[in-house]
Scaffold this motif. Structure first.
Motif, PDB file in Angstrom:
ATOM      1  N   MET A 189     -12.357  -1.868   5.444  1.00 39.58           N
ATOM      2  CA  MET A 189     -11.565  -1.669   4.241  1.00 39.58           C
ATOM      3  C   MET A 189     -12.333  -2.092   2.996  1.00 39.58           C
ATOM      4  SD  MET A 189      -8.911  -4.821   4.774  1.00 39.58           S
ATOM      5  CE  MET A 189      -8.271  -4.812   3.111  1.00 39.58           C
ATOM      6  N   ASP A 190     -13.475  -2.688   3.183  1.00 40.44           N
ATOM      7  CA  ASP A 190     -14.288  -3.025   2.013  1.00 40.44           C
ATOM      8  C   ASP A 190     -14.970  -1.798   1.425  1.00 40.44           C
ATOM      9  OD1 ASP A 190     -17.352  -3.216   3.355  1.00 40.44           O
ATOM     10  OD2 ASP A 190     -15.695  -3.562   4.709  1.00 40.44           O
ATOM     11  N   CYS A 191     -15.119  -0.786   2.226  1.00 36.43           N
ATOM     12  CA  CYS A 191     -15.783   0.436   1.751  1.00 36.43           C
ATOM     13  C   CYS A 191     -14.749   1.352   1.112  1.00 36.43           C
ATOM     14  CB  CYS A 191     -16.499   1.129   2.893  1.00 36.43           C
ATOM     15  SG  CYS A 191     -17.720   0.116   3.717  1.00 36.43           S
ATOM     16  N   GLU A 192     -14.226   0.889   0.024  1.00 33.47           N
ATOM     17  CA  GLU A 192     -13.132   1.624  -0.584  1.00 33.47           C
ATOM     18  C   GLU A 192     -13.581   2.981  -1.110  1.00 33.47           C
ATOM     19  OE1 GLU A 192      -9.319   2.205  -1.096  1.00 33.47           O
ATOM     20  OE2 GLU A 192     -10.201   0.425  -0.192  1.00 33.47           O
ATOM     21  N   GLU A 193     -14.776   3.014  -1.607  1.00 34.01           N
ATOM     22  CA  GLU A 193     -15.242   4.279  -2.179  1.00 34.01           C
ATOM     23  C   GLU A 193     -15.446   5.342  -1.111  1.00 34.01           C
ATOM     24  OE1 GLU A 193     -18.723   3.338  -4.316  1.00 34.01           O
ATOM     25  OE2 GLU A 193     -17.673   2.341  -5.956  1.00 34.01           O
ATOM     26  N   GLU A 194     -15.734   4.898   0.060  1.00 38.69           N
ATOM     27  CA  GLU A 194     -15.982   5.858   1.126  1.00 38.69           C
ATOM     28  C   GLU A 194     -14.751   6.076   1.992  1.00 38.69           C
ATOM     29  OE1 GLU A 194     -19.615   4.789   3.251  1.00 38.69           O
ATOM     30  OE2 GLU A 194     -20.013   3.428   1.594  1.00 38.69           O
ATOM     31  N   ARG A 195     -13.687   5.489   1.600  1.00 40.73           N
ATOM     32  CA  ARG A 195     -12.493   5.567   2.436  1.00 40.73           C
ATOM     33  C   ARG A 195     -12.047   7.014   2.602  1.00 40.73           C
ATOM     34  NH1 ARG A 195      -7.683   2.648   3.781  1.00 40.73           N
ATOM     35  NH2 ARG A 195      -8.496   0.703   2.927  1.00 40.73           N
ATOM     36  N   GLN A 196     -11.780   7.351   3.821  1.00 35.77           N
ATOM     37  CA  GLN A 196     -11.247   8.670   4.137  1.00 35.77           C
ATOM     38  C   GLN A 196      -9.843   8.589   4.733  1.00 35.77           C
ATOM     39  OE1 GLN A 196     -13.934  10.804   6.686  1.00 35.77           O
ATOM     40  NE2 GLN A 196     -15.658  10.632   5.286  1.00 35.77           N
ATOM     41  N   VAL A 197      -9.483   7.434   5.153  1.00 35.74           N
ATOM     42  CA  VAL A 197      -8.165   7.270   5.768  1.00 35.74           C
ATOM     43  C   VAL A 197      -7.354   6.316   4.901  1.00 35.74           C
ATOM     44  CG1 VAL A 197      -6.909   6.647   7.839  1.00 35.74           C
ATOM     45  CG2 VAL A 197      -9.232   7.553   8.034  1.00 35.74           C
ATOM     46  N   PRO A 198      -6.391   6.826   4.212  1.00 34.11           N
ATOM     47  CA  PRO A 198      -5.573   5.925   3.392  1.00 34.11           C
ATOM     48  C   PRO A 198      -4.820   4.932   4.267  1.00 34.11           C
ATOM     49  CG  PRO A 198      -5.182   8.230   2.831  1.00 34.11           C
ATOM     50  CD  PRO A 198      -5.993   8.227   4.082  1.00 34.11           C
ATOM     51  N   THR A 199      -4.553   3.822   3.660  1.00 33.20           N
ATOM     52  CA  THR A 199      -3.796   2.805   4.386  1.00 33.20           C
ATOM     53  C   THR A 199      -2.452   3.350   4.840  1.00 33.20           C
ATOM     54  OG1 THR A 199      -4.852   1.122   3.032  1.00 33.20           O
ATOM     55  CG2 THR A 199      -2.892   0.471   4.240  1.00 33.20           C
ATOM     56  N   GLU A 200      -1.873   4.137   3.977  1.00 32.23           N
ATOM     57  CA  GLU A 200      -0.556   4.665   4.315  1.00 32.23           C
ATOM     58  C   GLU A 200      -0.619   5.579   5.535  1.00 32.23           C
ATOM     59  OE1 GLU A 200       3.308   4.726   4.297  1.00 32.23           O
ATOM     60  OE2 GLU A 200       2.043   3.498   3.003  1.00 32.23           O
ATOM     61  N   LEU A 250      -8.835  13.858   4.001  1.00 28.51           N
ATOM     62  CA  LEU A 250      -7.407  13.657   4.092  1.00 28.51           C
ATOM     63  C   LEU A 250      -6.759  14.035   2.780  1.00 28.51           C
ATOM     64  CD1 LEU A 250      -6.836  10.325   5.954  1.00 28.51           C
ATOM     65  CD2 LEU A 250      -6.053  12.578   6.601  1.00 28.51           C
ATOM     66  N   PRO A 251      -5.498  14.309   2.866  1.00 27.22           N
ATOM     67  CA  PRO A 251      -4.803  14.537   1.608  1.00 27.22           C
ATOM     68  C   PRO A 251      -4.816  13.274   0.776  1.00 27.22           C
ATOM     69  CG  PRO A 251      -3.288  14.439   3.468  1.00 27.22           C
ATOM     70  CD  PRO A 251      -4.666  14.507   4.014  1.00 27.22           C
ATOM     71  N   THR A 252      -4.374  13.420  -0.359  1.00 27.94           N
ATOM     72  CA  THR A 252      -4.393  12.290  -1.269  1.00 27.94           C
ATOM     73  C   THR A 252      -3.595  11.149  -0.682  1.00 27.94           C
ATOM     74  OG1 THR A 252      -2.469  13.155  -2.358  1.00 27.94           O
ATOM     75  CG2 THR A 252      -4.620  13.780  -3.257  1.00 27.94           C
ATOM     76  N   GLU A 253      -3.936   9.984  -1.118  1.00 29.99           N
ATOM     77  CA  GLU A 253      -3.304   8.809  -0.572  1.00 29.99           C
ATOM     78  C   GLU A 253      -1.819   8.855  -0.834  1.00 29.99           C
ATOM     79  OE1 GLU A 253      -5.227   5.695  -2.457  1.00 29.99           O
ATOM     80  OE2 GLU A 253      -7.139   6.017  -1.455  1.00 29.99           O
ATOM     81  N   GLY A 254      -1.126   8.394   0.108  1.00 30.49           N
ATOM     82  CA  GLY A 254       0.312   8.380  -0.027  1.00 30.49           C
ATOM     83  C   GLY A 254       0.938   9.617   0.548  1.00 30.49           C
ATOM     84  N   GLU A 255       0.187  10.665   0.633  1.00 34.16           N
ATOM     85  CA  GLU A 255       0.752  11.847   1.230  1.00 34.16           C
ATOM     86  C   GLU A 255       0.784  11.689   2.726  1.00 34.16           C
ATOM     87  OE1 GLU A 255      -1.287  14.864  -1.936  1.00 34.16           O
ATOM     88  OE2 GLU A 255      -0.899  15.495   0.084  1.00 34.16           O
ATOM     89  N   ALA A 256       1.742  12.367   3.266  1.00 34.75           N
ATOM     90  CA  ALA A 256       1.794  12.343   4.722  1.00 34.75           C
ATOM     91  C   ALA A 256       0.662  13.191   5.248  1.00 34.75           C
ATOM     92  CB  ALA A 256       3.144  12.883   5.196  1.00 34.75           C
ATOM     93  N   LEU A 257       0.087  12.706   6.292  1.00 33.52           N
ATOM     94  CA  LEU A 257      -1.012  13.454   6.868  1.00 33.52           C
ATOM     95  C   LEU A 257      -0.477  14.693   7.555  1.00 33.52           C
ATOM     96  CD1 LEU A 257      -3.199  10.672   8.382  1.00 33.52           C
ATOM     97  CD2 LEU A 257      -3.640  12.060   6.371  1.00 33.52           C
ATOM     98  N   PRO A 258      -1.216  15.723   7.543  1.00 36.51           N
ATOM     99  CA  PRO A 258      -0.789  16.911   8.283  1.00 36.51           C
ATOM    100  C   PRO A 258      -0.725  16.613   9.757  1.00 36.51           C
ATOM    101  CG  PRO A 258      -3.052  17.128   7.525  1.00 36.51           C
ATOM    102  CD  PRO A 258      -2.498  15.913   6.876  1.00 36.51           C
ATOM    103  N   ALA A 283       0.806  -1.209   0.000  1.00 37.27           N
ATOM    104  CA  ALA A 283       0.000   0.000   0.000  1.00 37.27           C
ATOM    105  C   ALA A 283       0.835   1.253   0.000  1.00 37.27           C
ATOM    106  CB  ALA A 283      -0.923   0.005   1.209  1.00 37.27           C
ATOM    107  N   LYS A 284       2.062   1.076   0.388  1.00 38.08           N
ATOM    108  CA  LYS A 284       2.898   2.268   0.404  1.00 38.08           C
ATOM    109  C   LYS A 284       3.094   2.801  -1.005  1.00 38.08           C
ATOM    110  CE  LYS A 284       5.486   1.234   4.571  1.00 38.08           C
ATOM    111  NZ  LYS A 284       6.770   0.853   5.119  1.00 38.08           N
ATOM    112  N   ALA A 285       3.209   1.909  -1.905  1.00 35.54           N
ATOM    113  CA  ALA A 285       3.509   2.346  -3.250  1.00 35.54           C
ATOM    114  C   ALA A 285       2.252   2.571  -4.062  1.00 35.54           C
ATOM    115  CB  ALA A 285       4.391   1.318  -3.951  1.00 35.54           C
ATOM    116  N   GLU A 286       1.197   1.939  -3.665  1.00 37.47           N
ATOM    117  CA  GLU A 286       0.003   2.048  -4.467  1.00 37.47           C
ATOM    118  C   GLU A 286      -1.125   2.600  -3.623  1.00 37.47           C
ATOM    119  OE1 GLU A 286       0.992  -1.980  -7.007  1.00 37.47           O
ATOM    120  OE2 GLU A 286      -0.863  -1.746  -5.882  1.00 37.47           O
ATOM    121  N   PRO A 287      -2.089   3.138  -4.277  1.00 36.18           N
ATOM    122  CA  PRO A 287      -3.283   3.538  -3.531  1.00 36.18           C
ATOM    123  C   PRO A 287      -3.869   2.319  -2.867  1.00 36.18           C
ATOM    124  CG  PRO A 287      -3.323   4.470  -5.723  1.00 36.18           C
ATOM    125  CD  PRO A 287      -2.149   3.538  -5.664  1.00 36.18           C
TER     126      PRO A 287
END
Ligand code: GTP
Length: 708
Positions: free
Chosen positions: A635-646, A280-288, A238-242
């Protein structure tokens, strides 16, 4: 003449007097008539009153009879205090009084705890067992989502006098598979076997040696892991991919359902004043930073509600044999996902069969070996030794008074059993099909098929040590004692057929005593309301998605037995209520926990930001040394995800805790994090034991007796 005149006057006078008397007599007669009529009316009224009195007397007798019957019922129910409480609607109504459970409770689980007093107070005040008539707030569009209406949960408190781990589990290193290459393991490598509580097999089922074919009964079972191939890999990558893009949310997880729940749940809304960015910022970005700095106290309610819910009653105390998934190092921060990320290949195997790891298939059929061992009591001895006296004392301290008969208790324990058959190629269950194993091939259907044998144990003897609370089978048809009927009439998995009903009903067989574990750990589940703690635990115990779950009231208690690395672990799992008004109660439980599962909802940024709040609670409770697992659910609710795995992983690394994501709806990654947590707990305890120096107890000098 004069005489006659005088006589005439006298006669006239007499006549007038007679006339007056006659009139007086008439008046008297009239009055007499009036009085007579009045008397008649009074008589009739008296008659009516007598009849009414007779009726009332009859009714009184009837009520007395009913009272006698009620008393008889109360006497018969003396062993159990059940009470229903109403959970306040998400939006409190105006002029609504605080519910009875808002009353302050005595300190729980502390040295000054007085459970007997608490329970006796319940018993002495039956009016404190309200059955409130709160109807759930409107929860639109929940029928098509795994997220079900959160209605009232019935709570019951039961005593479990019998020892819950009264039977020696089995441990036979001979049939233990070797640990996978590159995977850390304990000296005795565990078996790639897991069992669920749901196997309903006779405890006296004959033992089979390892390698035997899977019994047909095993096909009834399904694995918790329904993850598709590569799913866990995607987690690791997940680090490398959404994260989790390959996953599509099931139709049950309708968009916005979570928000609707949140909107209707002020408890979760008001959980914390911490900043919660809308997105949240885009996935992969560090959270503020402010995202992670949300650990401020949300303002705990002063109410100390104690509602020991006995949804715990889903004891699901079947022993699960867990193989070598991936063993993480003792480092707390690497316990969970570290292993997963380190060994993606293994995980690739594991995701489809969480409970079977790298051992040969024969290892999955190890239940036969467990039984004789259990009879021999090897592990029981060890368990006696390993169990710290403090833990035992705690367990005793949770005793709930004379509430339940031992016979009842004996039925509350499931037999030892092994996990269901799954295939490594098990696919993600179709949306609406929450039981992937149902459709998974039967045991041994494929080369990757692993477990599926039913592990049996003999009838276990009642143990002298009492169990903290009874653990009853949850959602057992016909016995929804701890649930609102409406809430319990759910199907275990949305969209599944009647097969599930049978499977669920099989839980009724899982009522056998437990064996003494090698290790006993207290694991507390923390997290905001609605993140899925209860659902996760229910799935962990019953391999079934629980729809219609209601918000936890107070705290739930469950016991999960695992056999990991040839060691029998008993996990006391505390399901806390995420609602704010129960936080004070939750705080009291923290200091008794060795392990913490800090759960958040990947579709709720707020729940994620509140992770810091829960960590603050842990710190306040002096639980800095607890083994913590940060677990992102849904994690099944991918469309509603607000917290990236990263973001979750980043936070876990920052906090030095384990991390994982799961889906209680799909049954993805349910057991693995718990197994990893268990291993970490074991390592920690082993280290602690090694560092302990035995000190001979010093007896206080005897006081001189008084000679008088
Ligand atoms: N889509 C989806 N929904 C889930 C998942 N896990 C739980 N839910 C739903 O989320 C809602 C809340 O689940 P609970 O298990 O009651 O949440 P909780 O954390 O125990 O809440 P409290 O008892 O209030 O602390 C329920 O409607 C569940 O059906 C999941 O993995 N995916």
């Amino acid at each position: 003449m004069a005489f006659s005149t005088h006589m005439q006057e006298v006669l006239d006078a007499k006549e007038r007097e007679v006339q007056r008397l006659t009139e007086g007599q008439r008046e008297l007669e009239v009055q007499l008539l009036y009085l007579s009529s009045t008397q008649q009316e009074a008589n009739s009224e008296n008659q009516q009153l007598r009849e009414a009195e007779r009726d009332l007397t009859g009714q009184l007798e009837e009520v007395r009879g009913q009272l006698q019957v009620t008393r008889g019922h109360l006497n018969t129910a003396r062993g159990r205090v059940s009470w229903q409480t109403e959970e306040e609607p998400s939006v409190p109504r105006a002029n609504e009084k605080a519910p009875p459970e808002e009353a302050p409770l005595p300190g729980l689980f502390g040295d000054s705890d007085d459970w007997d007093q608490l329970l006796s107070s319940f018993g002495n005040h039956p009016h404190r067992t309200p059955q409130l008539s709160w109807s759930p707030p409107p929860t639109p569009n929940v029928t098509s989502s795994p997220q079900t209406p959160r209605v009232v949960r019935q709570i019951s408190i039961s005593k479990q006098p019998a020892l819950m781990f009264g039977q020696e589990p089995a441990s036979d290193p001979d049939w233990a598979p070797s640990s996978p290459t590159g995977v850390l393991s304990s000296p005795k490598d565990g078996k790639g076997v897991e069992n669920t509580d749901r196997q309903h097999i006779s405890p006296k089922q004959p033992v089979e040696p390892p390698g035997l074919e899977v019994k047909p009964e095993a096909h009834l079972l399904w694995s918790l892991s329904g993850a598709p191939a590569g799913e866990l890999d995607s987690l690791g990558a997940a680090k490398a991919e959404p994260p989790l893009q390959g996953l599509s949310p099931p139709p049950q997880a309708s968009t916005g359902s979570r928000k609707q729940f949140q909107a209707s749940d002020p408890g979760s809304k008001s959980l914390g004043p911490g900043p919660a960015p809308a997105k949240l910022p885009t996935e992969g970005e560090a959270l503020p930073e402010d995202l992670y700095a949300a650990g401020s106290d949300p303002g705990l309610g002063s109410e100390k509600v104690m509602a020991l819910s006995e949804r715990a009653t889903e004891s699901s105390q079947g022993l699960e044999l867990v193989g070598q998934v991936s063993t993480e190092g003792p480092a707390q921060g690497e316990a969970g996902m570290a292993g997963l990320e380190t060994h993606p290949g293994e995980l690739h195997k594991a995701h489809g069969q969480i409970f079977r790891m790298d051992g040969p298939p024969a290892h999955t059929l190890q239940s036969p070996k467990v039984q004789p061992k259990a009879e021999e009591g090897n592990l029981g001895d060890r368990g006696q030794q390993d169990l710290g006296t403090e833990q035992a004392a705690e367990a005793h301290g949770l005793e709930m008074g004379n509430l339940e008969s031992p016979q009842q208790d004996a039925q509350l324990f499931p037999p030892w059993s092994v996990i269901a058959p799954t295939s490594a190629e098990a696919e993600v269950p179709a949306p609406g099909k929450m039981s992937p194993s149902r459709s998974s091939p039967p045991m041994g259907a494929g080369s990757e098929a692993v477990v599926g044998t039913l592990l049996t144990l003999p009838e276990l003897e009642a143990q002298p040590r009492p169990m903290p609370m009874s653990a009853q089978v949850e959602s057992e048809p016909g016995a929804p004692q701890s649930r609102e009927p409406g809430a319990e009439s759910r199907s275990e998995k949305p969209g599944t057929d009647s097969e599930e009903t049978g499977l669920t009903s099989s839980l009724g067989d899982l009522t056998q005593p437990q064996a003494d574990p090698d290790y006993l750990f207290h694991v507390i589940f923390l997290g905001d309301s609605n993140v899925g703690k209860t659902t996760f635990l229910h799935l962990l115990h019953h391999d079934a998605f629980a729809t219609g779950l209601t918000a936890t009231v107070g705290v739930d208690f469950r016991v999960k037995n695992l056999l990991v690395d040839n060691k029998c672990f008993a996990l006391q799992l505390w399901d806390t209520a995420g609602q704010e008004r129960y936080h004070s109660l939750t705080r009291q439980l923290l200091r008794k926990a060795e392990g913490v599962v800090l759960m958040y909802d990947v579709t709720s940024l707020e729940s994620f930001t509140h992770v810091r709040y829960w960590l603050d609670c842990l710190q306040d409770a002096g639980m800095d040394g607890a083994v913590i697992l940060l677990l992102g659910n849904k994690m099944d609710c991918e469309e509603e995800r607000q917290v990236p795995t990263e973001a979750g992983r980043h936070l876990a690394q920052e906090l030095g805790v384990s991390f994982s994501e799961c889906s209680a709806a799909l049954g993805h990654n349910i057991l693995e994090p718990i197994v990893n947590l268990t291993r970490s707990l074991k390592i920690q305890e082993d280290c602690l034991k090694e560092s302990l120096v035995e000190v001979a107890p010093q007896r206080p000098p005897r006081r001189a007796r008084c000679c008088s």
